[in-house]
Design an enzyme around this catalytic site. Sequence first.
Site, PDB file in Angstrom:
ATOM      1  N   GLY A 184       0.995  -1.125  -0.222  1.00 36.05           N
ATOM      2  CA  GLY A 184      -0.503  -0.120   0.193  1.00 36.05           C
ATOM      3  C   GLY A 184       1.044   1.251  -0.591  1.00 36.05           C
ATOM      4  O   GLY A 184       0.552   2.717  -1.142  1.00 36.05           O
TER       5      GLY A 184
ATOM      6  N   CYS B 249     -16.676  10.249  17.125  1.00 38.43           N
ATOM      7  CA  CYS B 249     -17.925   9.126  16.644  1.00 38.43           C
ATOM      8  C   CYS B 249     -18.245   8.763  18.729  1.00 38.43           C
ATOM      9  O   CYS B 249     -18.317   9.537  19.314  1.00 38.43           O
ATOM     10  CB  CYS B 249     -17.051   8.664  16.108  1.00 38.43           C
ATOM     11  SG  CYS B 249     -18.721   7.499  15.908  1.00 38.43           S
TER      12      CYS B 249
ATOM     13  N   HIS C 181     -15.554  11.775  12.215  1.00 40.48           N
ATOM     14  CA  HIS C 181     -14.310  11.059  11.558  1.00 40.48           C
ATOM     15  C   HIS C 181     -13.547  11.970  10.831  1.00 40.48           C
ATOM     16  O   HIS C 181     -13.143  12.104   9.885  1.00 40.48           O
ATOM     17  CB  HIS C 181     -13.932   9.696  10.984  1.00 40.48           C
ATOM     18  CG  HIS C 181     -14.803   8.546  11.578  1.00 40.48           C
ATOM     19  ND1 HIS C 181     -13.936   7.621  12.932  1.00 40.48           N
ATOM     20  CD2 HIS C 181     -15.833   7.821  12.510  1.00 40.48           C
ATOM     21  CE1 HIS C 181     -14.498   7.160  13.617  1.00 40.48           C
ATOM     22  NE2 HIS C 181     -15.649   7.075  13.234  1.00 40.48           N
TER      23      HIS C 181
ATOM     24  N   GLU D 292     -10.493  12.352  10.845  1.00 35.78           N
ATOM     25  CA  GLU D 292      -8.588  11.961  10.588  1.00 35.78           C
ATOM     26  C   GLU D 292      -8.734  11.366   9.474  1.00 35.78           C
ATOM     27  O   GLU D 292      -8.079  11.392   9.130  1.00 35.78           O
ATOM     28  CB  GLU D 292      -8.281  10.942  11.515  1.00 35.78           C
ATOM     29  CG  GLU D 292      -9.216   9.243  11.509  1.00 35.78           C
ATOM     30  CD  GLU D 292     -10.765   9.726  11.803  1.00 35.78           C
ATOM     31  OE1 GLU D 292     -11.352   7.772  12.553  1.00 35.78           O
ATOM     32  OE2 GLU D 292     -10.892  10.802  12.487  1.00 35.78           O
TER      33      GLU D 292
END
Length: 550
Positions: free
Chosen positions: A18, A381, A515, A517
């Site tokens: 990745g 969250c 979220h 991030e």
Amino acid sequence: MTRFVFITGGVVSSLGKGIASAALAALLQARGHTVRLRKLDPYLNVDPGTMSPYQHGEVFITDDGAETDLDLGHYERFTGVHARRSDNTTTGRIYSDVIARERRGDYLGATVQVIPHITDAIKETVVSDTDGYDFVLVEIGGTVGDIESLPFLEAIRQLRNDLGHDQTMCVHLTLLPYIPSAGELKTKPTQHSVKELQNVGIQPQMLLCRSDRPIPQNERQKIASFCNVRPEAVIAALDVDTIYACPIAYHEQGMDGEVLKYFGLPHDEAPDLTRWKKVVHAIREPQGEVVIAIVGKYTALLDSYKSLAEALLHGGIANNVRVRMEWIDAEDLETDEEAHRRLGKADGILVPGGFGARGSEGKIRAVRYARTRAVPFLGICFGMQMAVIECARSLAGLPKASSTEFGPTEEPLVGLMTEWAQGTELLRRREGGDLGGTMRVGAYPARLAKGSHAAEIYGETEIRERHRHRWEVNVHYREQLEEAGLKFSGLSPDGVLPEVVEYPDHPWFIGVQYHPELLSKPFNPHPLFASFIAAAQEEHRKHSAETATP
């Protein structure tokens, strides 16, 4: 013409396909090319949305509501290109789609087989929606030799014939282990891995060799000879101290130049890596340090919080400080004394997302510590929901406040969402229904109250953030909570769904239902994380001054 680069992996898992894919894409971008990245995962789950974080790590969310592999987060952070639902598929999704077509009669009574029907579906996934891009990089999950990867590898083999070798390239990531007793790097695992790939009809044009030390020229020549690649196409993927150094390191090894040379494209002019050098410099030479305590549920596998850790790092880059993360299992905070012991040296406290009752009391205790001690706090969250419950219990006179996620409760401060708007569509869910694909997931707009701390941080009152949750703060308790001091400073455009809460009289205390991030980048840190780390930096200065006072 769109060119396709397929990235496979061999020898062992977790070599960093990745990161390698993202770094190569960043290098091609730096040379002026447009890129798109995709991930093909060989597991039978339709998507990772119902998989345990301990099994799979983080679930990354796209704007269009796809629950995807965490590598798509790397793709976005390195390139700034927003991923889409079409950029991640699995064996489960491919088979599900093919079986659905068979049930509809689309195959006109033919016997449905892996070849051609499954492989054709994979090929459609790879090439769909790619017009207008110079390069599409496709990472194949798993390790060459795994039985579940075979249909994907066969599809790649066919695509090379369909599109032509001038439009496709295969990059194989392998491991060169160093054996101390022999005093040398061993090339045999790489040779065997390439043979596995050749056995299914794929000859790689480049080898990316993970190693903890430079590859001697004679070993490079040996690999090239046995694996049938040019010596210049044997690229050393050396260990680096930060993943954001990978584009620079790979360029120094000639990776991007070799890719362009293979496709017959100009490659002599060096790419502009200025922003990557600035990021790496900020990471390697910070001007201070802050300690952030992260009170979570999945701390045994930090890949569960991959985007969160990167966003905190980005916040440190924005403030030119090193962020030292102290990962704390929420179940360890059994008492207030234990919370004080574990959190006492933190410059900031963060409670991230999660599901289920396990660890919830520890998270509530962490919230209370941050609120009463005036320590900068960010709840994300589930973390925001725990902040709301803590306020209800401690300040609003609702000692039985809880979430219906934990079971029946007299005071449902947090409840299961049964319907919500997505654009012009009203989505509904029933209790006891399927878990997969039934959350409020994807990017949704929110409105921030003018004059709120959140609006000040964002610099605007209209925002759009990515969500992934089933339970929602009960807006009917808003008046009681605001009277207790917790302000609802962000709501959905219809005013029904709470998005942001904050204590105006606290130095820095914000909870968000979404979220943030997921949208942070090393060269464009999310404003909430940049501000949170700035507040932690101020807290650190205060601690230092108090310690220095005789």
